[in-house]
Design a protein around this motif. Sequence first.
Motif, PDB file in Angstrom:
ATOM      1  N   ASP A  37      -0.792   2.817  -1.699  1.00 23.09           N
ATOM      2  CA  ASP A  37      -0.625   3.085  -3.124  1.00 23.09           C
ATOM      3  C   ASP A  37      -1.678   4.098  -3.583  1.00 23.09           C
ATOM      4  OD1 ASP A  37      -1.049   2.575  -6.136  1.00 23.09           O
ATOM      5  OD2 ASP A  37       0.767   1.431  -5.702  1.00 23.09           O
ATOM      6  N   ARG A  59      -3.221   4.478  -6.170  1.00 28.07           N
ATOM      7  CA  ARG A  59      -4.349   3.956  -6.936  1.00 28.07           C
ATOM      8  C   ARG A  59      -5.524   3.586  -6.031  1.00 28.07           C
ATOM      9  NH1 ARG A  59      -0.877  -0.260 -10.356  1.00 28.07           N
ATOM     10  NH2 ARG A  59       0.426  -0.010  -8.485  1.00 28.07           N
ATOM     11  N   SER A  85      -7.119   7.174  -6.464  1.00 21.63           N
ATOM     12  CA  SER A  85      -7.272   7.854  -7.755  1.00 21.63           C
ATOM     13  C   SER A  85      -8.465   7.379  -8.558  1.00 21.63           C
ATOM     14  CB  SER A  85      -5.988   7.700  -8.581  1.00 21.63           C
ATOM     15  OG  SER A  85      -5.712   6.337  -8.832  1.00 21.63           O
ATOM     16  N   GLY A 111     -10.384   0.509 -11.370  1.00 21.75           N
ATOM     17  CA  GLY A 111      -9.892   0.764 -10.025  1.00 21.75           C
ATOM     18  C   GLY A 111      -9.572  -0.537  -9.326  1.00 21.75           C
TER      19      GLY A 111
END
Length: 519
Positions: free
Chosen positions: A119, A121, A124, A158
């Motif tokens: 994923d 994320r 990021s 996060g």
Amino acid sequence: MPTTDELELPLAPGELWWGGAVADGAAMPFGRAPHHRDLARNAGFADAEHDGANQSAPLLVSSHGRYVWSENPFAFTFADGSLTVSGDDVTVGSGGATLRDAFTTASRQHFPASGTTPDERMFSAPQYNTWMENPFLPTQEGVLDYVSRILGQGLPPGVVMIDDRWSQDYGAWRFDEGRFPDPAAMVATLHEWGCPVMLWVVPYVSPDSAEFRELEGRGLLLRRPDGEPVVRRWWNGYSAMLDLSHPDALGWLREQWAPLTAIGVDGFKLDGADLRYYADDDVAHDAPRPRTDLCEAWAALGSEYAFNEMRACWKLGGRPLAQRLHDKPSSWGSDGLGSLIPELVAQGLIGHPYTCPDMIGGGLMTGVTTPETVDQELYVRYAQVAALAPMMQFSLSPARVLDAEHRAAVASAVAVRDAHLPVILDLVRSASRTGEPVLRALAYHHPGFEHVADEFLLGEDVLVAPVLEPGATSRPVILPPGTWLDAAGAPHTGPGEVLLEVDLHTLPVFRRLPDDTQE
């Protein structure tokens, strides 16, 4: 060119090699000094506690475009100007004349990219792991306090990883109700804060537990040659070992984890399954199995979850697996901060582009847990290396262990990552199609720069040269061919060396101008 015995390859003049085990990153490239590794056990010359504690693969790649591959583990030795490989069905191939040629050819032929990534994320924003703040006995209150303090200091939301012993026991993969009275509410709160949630798991089962008795009765545990279940010491005590080669054992794990994903848990940190915790005479459900089969099955299970993290892995290059370096001491030298870049490069060159350094400041539990014991400068330099790695993971909370000056320097490193995030994500997506590393050695694109081990490239156009020495006021940076712009936009022409003045906030980054814009 298959072999079932021993193959000796004379090294060409100047030929150097990478691969095998990530733990050998500091010794790469091979060919300059004697080196040995037995991949069947992930052991080198000295079978130390953390020897081979990370990813490994039956792959070696050469600066001259050659590669060595097998579907099975092999042993290899560099000595006296030759590479000797011992194993079954070893293939020697050639893809051209460079390190990149060797890697891309081997990747296409033997571990092609899957087309998917973990994923996004995971990449990021920074990740936050509870290990160093709440070791062994995390609590619901402690997890929420840890995350709220970090976010309150201005770091972005996060992935949150709840580490060891959130569960009732090893193998009893249910939240401990005494420490986590309402885990669904906790997960919902973390999601509201923008934080996906991952849980730490291992393929071990505490003996004399209800799960042990169930699994023993179903024949889902590894056995000794005399038929008794294996009970073996690992870093947290003695446990039985799941027979990960048995489909029903994997199915049992999925069943245990399904109620967790049902309350919103996003994925799992799959720890353990290190080759050193298995024995050659362990008996699986059908026969004795190579240790590597068990490690590989554990990682393959991880790839079923979009949020995953592996700390030990065998093969499976090209899969959508997040790979972290093993726990490091809080030190400046070749076992700590100095090991990060060589080992991250090694991860990429055995087929794992989605890489992560160890937890910022070091994740080895050695008493470095209070502001008085934390080397704050080291913490900042760790964060700067991690800032432009594919993934960045905190554990020791900067909100707790750093003063204002050092917290500001960490925030600056995170800001540098934010500025380069489009580049990182583009490279992550590209890796899903090509298999190429996100983080690369200079030699990957520039033959003749094999000696540079303290800098790295993001793709082909971003050069990163973190400060790795305590108290540094300057940093020499080796530039490969091209025109490179520093952070102030000043051009520098390579090949050559630039001496930069640095302070606590400095993370040297250079951007290469495209060829058609160079004068």
